[in-house]
Design a protein around this motif. Structure first.
Motif, PDB file in Angstrom:
ATOM      1  N   ILE A   1       0.849  -1.209   0.000  1.00  0.00           N
ATOM      2  CA  ILE A   1       0.000   0.000   0.000  1.00  0.00           C
ATOM      3  C   ILE A   1       0.881   1.254   0.000  1.00  0.00           C
ATOM      4  CG2 ILE A   1      -1.652   1.359   1.356  1.00  0.00           C
ATOM      5  CD1 ILE A   1      -3.012  -1.293   2.115  1.00  0.00           C
ATOM      6  N   ALA A   2       1.915   1.288   0.861  1.00  0.00           N
ATOM      7  CA  ALA A   2       2.791   2.468   0.913  1.00  0.00           C
ATOM      8  C   ALA A   2       3.440   2.693  -0.455  1.00  0.00           C
ATOM      9  CB  ALA A   2       3.858   2.282   1.993  1.00  0.00           C
TER      10      ALA A   2
ATOM     11  N   VAL B   1      -3.660  -4.843  -5.641  1.00  0.00           N
ATOM     12  CA  VAL B   1      -3.145  -3.489  -5.888  1.00  0.00           C
ATOM     13  C   VAL B   1      -4.096  -2.741  -6.825  1.00  0.00           C
ATOM     14  CG1 VAL B   1      -1.314  -2.175  -7.064  1.00  0.00           C
ATOM     15  CG2 VAL B   1      -0.710  -4.004  -5.461  1.00  0.00           C
ATOM     16  N   GLY B   2      -4.542  -3.428  -7.883  1.00  0.00           N
ATOM     17  CA  GLY B   2      -5.468  -2.811  -8.832  1.00  0.00           C
ATOM     18  C   GLY B   2      -6.758  -2.386  -8.148  1.00  0.00           C
ATOM     19  N   ILE B   3      -7.283  -3.254  -7.298  1.00  0.00           N
ATOM     20  CA  ILE B   3      -8.536  -2.937  -6.608  1.00  0.00           C
ATOM     21  C   ILE B   3      -8.336  -1.764  -5.645  1.00  0.00           C
ATOM     22  CG2 ILE B   3     -10.242  -3.839  -4.968  1.00  0.00           C
ATOM     23  CD1 ILE B   3      -9.775  -6.604  -6.382  1.00  0.00           C
ATOM     24  N   PHE B   4      -7.184  -1.739  -4.979  1.00  0.00           N
ATOM     25  CA  PHE B   4      -6.857  -0.623  -4.080  1.00  0.00           C
ATOM     26  C   PHE B   4      -6.822   0.694  -4.866  1.00  0.00           C
ATOM     27  CE2 PHE B   4      -3.709   2.260  -2.251  1.00  0.00           C
ATOM     28  CZ  PHE B   4      -4.210   2.430  -0.974  1.00  0.00           C
ATOM     29  N   GLY B   5      -6.107   0.671  -6.001  1.00  0.00           N
ATOM     30  CA  GLY B   5      -5.995   1.873  -6.830  1.00  0.00           C
ATOM     31  C   GLY B   5      -7.362   2.306  -7.361  1.00  0.00           C
ATOM     32  N   ASN B   6      -8.154   1.304  -7.766  1.00  0.00           N
ATOM     33  CA  ASN B   6      -9.488   1.563  -8.303  1.00  0.00           C
ATOM     34  C   ASN B   6     -10.383   2.203  -7.236  1.00  0.00           C
ATOM     35  OD1 ASN B   6     -12.373   0.893  -8.755  1.00  0.00           O
ATOM     36  ND2 ASN B   6     -11.629  -0.086 -10.623  1.00  0.00           N
TER      37      ASN B   6
ATOM     38  N   THR C   1      -2.714   9.019 -15.712  1.00  0.00           N
ATOM     39  CA  THR C   1      -1.368   8.451 -15.847  1.00  0.00           C
ATOM     40  C   THR C   1      -0.951   7.742 -14.564  1.00  0.00           C
ATOM     41  OG1 THR C   1      -0.840  10.263 -17.341  1.00  0.00           O
ATOM     42  CG2 THR C   1       1.006   8.981 -16.511  1.00  0.00           C
ATOM     43  N   ALA C   2      -1.235   8.367 -13.425  1.00  0.00           N
ATOM     44  CA  ALA C   2      -0.847   7.773 -12.139  1.00  0.00           C
ATOM     45  C   ALA C   2      -1.573   6.447 -11.906  1.00  0.00           C
ATOM     46  CB  ALA C   2      -1.138   8.751 -11.006  1.00  0.00           C
ATOM     47  N   LEU C   3      -2.870   6.407 -12.230  1.00  0.00           N
ATOM     48  CA  LEU C   3      -3.637   5.171 -12.018  1.00  0.00           C
ATOM     49  C   LEU C   3      -3.114   4.039 -12.901  1.00  0.00           C
ATOM     50  CD1 LEU C   3      -7.317   6.463 -11.701  1.00  0.00           C
ATOM     51  CD2 LEU C   3      -6.031   5.212  -9.970  1.00  0.00           C
ATOM     52  N   GLY C   4      -2.792   4.346 -14.151  1.00  0.00           N
ATOM     53  CA  GLY C   4      -2.272   3.309 -15.049  1.00  0.00           C
ATOM     54  C   GLY C   4      -0.897   2.837 -14.636  1.00  0.00           C
ATOM     55  N   THR C   5      -0.066   3.767 -14.147  1.00  0.00           N
ATOM     56  CA  THR C   5       1.292   3.415 -13.740  1.00  0.00           C
ATOM     57  C   THR C   5       1.279   2.554 -12.477  1.00  0.00           C
ATOM     58  OG1 THR C   5       2.096   5.502 -14.650  1.00  0.00           O
ATOM     59  CG2 THR C   5       3.566   4.356 -13.127  1.00  0.00           C
ATOM     60  N   ALA C   6       0.456   2.937 -11.505  1.00  0.00           N
ATOM     61  CA  ALA C   6       0.494   2.265 -10.196  1.00  0.00           C
ATOM     62  C   ALA C   6      -0.501   1.117 -10.077  1.00  0.00           C
ATOM     63  CB  ALA C   6       0.238   3.283  -9.092  1.00  0.00           C
ATOM     64  N   ALA C   7      -1.606   1.160 -10.826  1.00  0.00           N
ATOM     65  CA  ALA C   7      -2.679   0.184 -10.582  1.00  0.00           C
ATOM     66  C   ALA C   7      -3.206  -0.462 -11.866  1.00  0.00           C
ATOM     67  CB  ALA C   7      -3.820   0.845  -9.804  1.00  0.00           C
TER      68      ALA C   7
ATOM     69  N   THR D   1      -7.141   1.488 -14.459  1.00  0.00           N
ATOM     70  CA  THR D   1      -7.557   2.145 -15.709  1.00  0.00           C
ATOM     71  C   THR D   1      -9.084   2.181 -15.836  1.00  0.00           C
ATOM     72  OG1 THR D   1      -5.509   1.529 -16.812  1.00  0.00           O
ATOM     73  CG2 THR D   1      -7.371   2.016 -18.238  1.00  0.00           C
ATOM     74  N   ALA D   2      -9.733   1.108 -15.389  1.00  0.00           N
ATOM     75  CA  ALA D   2     -11.201   1.078 -15.427  1.00  0.00           C
ATOM     76  C   ALA D   2     -11.759   2.266 -14.636  1.00  0.00           C
ATOM     77  CB  ALA D   2     -11.711  -0.238 -14.842  1.00  0.00           C
ATOM     78  N   ARG D   3     -11.123   2.597 -13.510  1.00  0.00           N
ATOM     79  CA  ARG D   3     -11.566   3.739 -12.704  1.00  0.00           C
ATOM     80  C   ARG D   3     -11.247   5.068 -13.397  1.00  0.00           C
ATOM     81  NH1 ARG D   3     -13.029   5.160  -7.387  1.00  0.00           N
ATOM     82  NH2 ARG D   3     -13.575   7.342  -7.586  1.00  0.00           N
TER      83      ARG D   3
END
Lengths: 110, 234
Positions: free
Chosen positions: A91-92, B157-162, B182-188, B193-195
């Motif tokens: 998470i971090a 991770v994807g669900i967290f980002g979403n 860009t941040a959502l696609g890079t990190a999640a 991306t769906a979000r």
């Protein structure tokens, strides 16, 4: 559709063969992705010749990784043992990644 | 009955049915944690546990489904080409953002897991946690981690980002839709991306491209970063 599938699998094969013969530490499918992008850019392959298959594959991408997700059940005990450090670290790291990536674009005024 | 569950058709059938059912559920209740992939996986694991079916037996059919991950990654190259024109004007800053974000994602998770004394094979399994599942699985196969652990955490991770990505970014003062995408696609990856598409179409396109670019960057450097870092500390 058949032609499009032949292209997709052809580039996948090309990627796999490249990885195999040059012994580079990159997966064949990732090289295939790179090669098909180049081929489209250089107009060796036409978009409409591959699009029918690629659109369908991307549409169902999520379905294809379900079996790996189910495989997590085999490692349930390992995850249970380390769930706290894994959650904290992941998470971090994700929050920092989100921020670094976003702030660069935000500061550029785009 | 157990013999039936060992037929490949069982694994194929339950995967498709669980996914289709989970998508219908999502249409009825639009709640972030009801992501179809999570619901489908939880349902299948529950079914296997209740009927005492080995994962190995399920995967006799499951592997025909996951086989399509290979061509799907190639298909991402086509998607990238299609959307490339749309980001051309901001290409430099976009690439800088994804590259630095991608490297940050790998380094921070390796360092945090190491500091928290998590065993090496888990670090190897999670170094590529920010990128789309099929690419992350391939990276893990090369680094010597366990692909199933990778898949589970990458989806998480994807669900967290979403679920929380846009909220966190807005709290941190990010206003640009391009930045959020860009941040959502890079990190999640894809689930993020769906979000991003829910934020705006522009955010979604940037997110999808960031997912592809970070997939390539992470695939290229993760084996070396792991070797460098785990080599340094051992």
């Amino acid at each position: 559709m058949l032609k499009a599938l032949a292209y997709i699998f052809g580039f996948l094969l090309l990627g796999e063969v490249t990885t195999y013969f040059f012994e580079i530490p990159i997966a064949g499918n990732i090289l295939g992705m790179f090669f098909i992008f180049l081929a489209l850019r250089l107009k060796i392959v036409k978009l409409q010749d591959v699009k029918p298959a690629s659109d369908k594959l991307i549409k169902y991408l999520v379905l294809f990784f379900i079996p790996y997700g189910v495989g997590l059940m085999v490692y349930f005990e390992i995850i249970a043992e380390y769930w706290l450090p894994i959650s904290v670290a992941v998470i971090a790291s994700t929050v920092i990644t989100l921020y670094i990536s976003a702030i660069i674009i935000e500061k550029s005024g785009k | 009955m157990q013999e039936f569950f060992q037929l490949p058709v069982f694994g194929v059938f339950i995967s498709i049915i669980a996914f289709a059912g989970a998508r219908e559920l999502r249409k009825k209740f639009n709640y972030a944690l009801l992501t179809p992939v999570l619901v489908a996986i939880v349902f299948i694991i529950g079914f296997l546990l209740i009927f005492n079916i080995d994962y190995e037996h399920y995967n006799r059919g499951g592997r025909y489904i996951s086989f399509f991950l290979g061509p799907s990654v190639v298909a991402l190259g086509v998607f990238f080409y299609e959307k490339y024109e749309e980001v051309k004007q901001h290409l430099k800053v976009f690439l800088l953002s994804v590259t630095l974000g991608g490297i940050t994602g790998i380094l921070t998770v390796i360092i945090f897991l190491f500091l928290l004394k998590v065993p090496g094979f888990i670090i190897e399994s999670l170094a590529a946690k920010s990128v789309t599942t099929p690419i992350a699985i391939e990276i893990t196969k090369l680094t010597g981690g366990i692909p199933e652990i990778t898949a589970g955490i990458v989806i998480a991770v994807g669900i967290f980002g979403n679920a929380f990505g846009p909220f966190i970014l807005k709290k941190l003062g990010i206003k640009s839709k391009i930045a959020i995408g860009t941040a959502l696609g890079t990190a999640a990856h894809g689930i993020g991306t769906a979000r991003a598409f829910e934020e705006s179409k522009l955010a979604g396109v940037y997110s999808g491209l960031a997912m592809c670019v970070n997939g390539i960057i992470t695939a290229l450097i993760t084996p070396y970063l792991l070797e460098l870092f785990l080599g340094l500390v051992s």
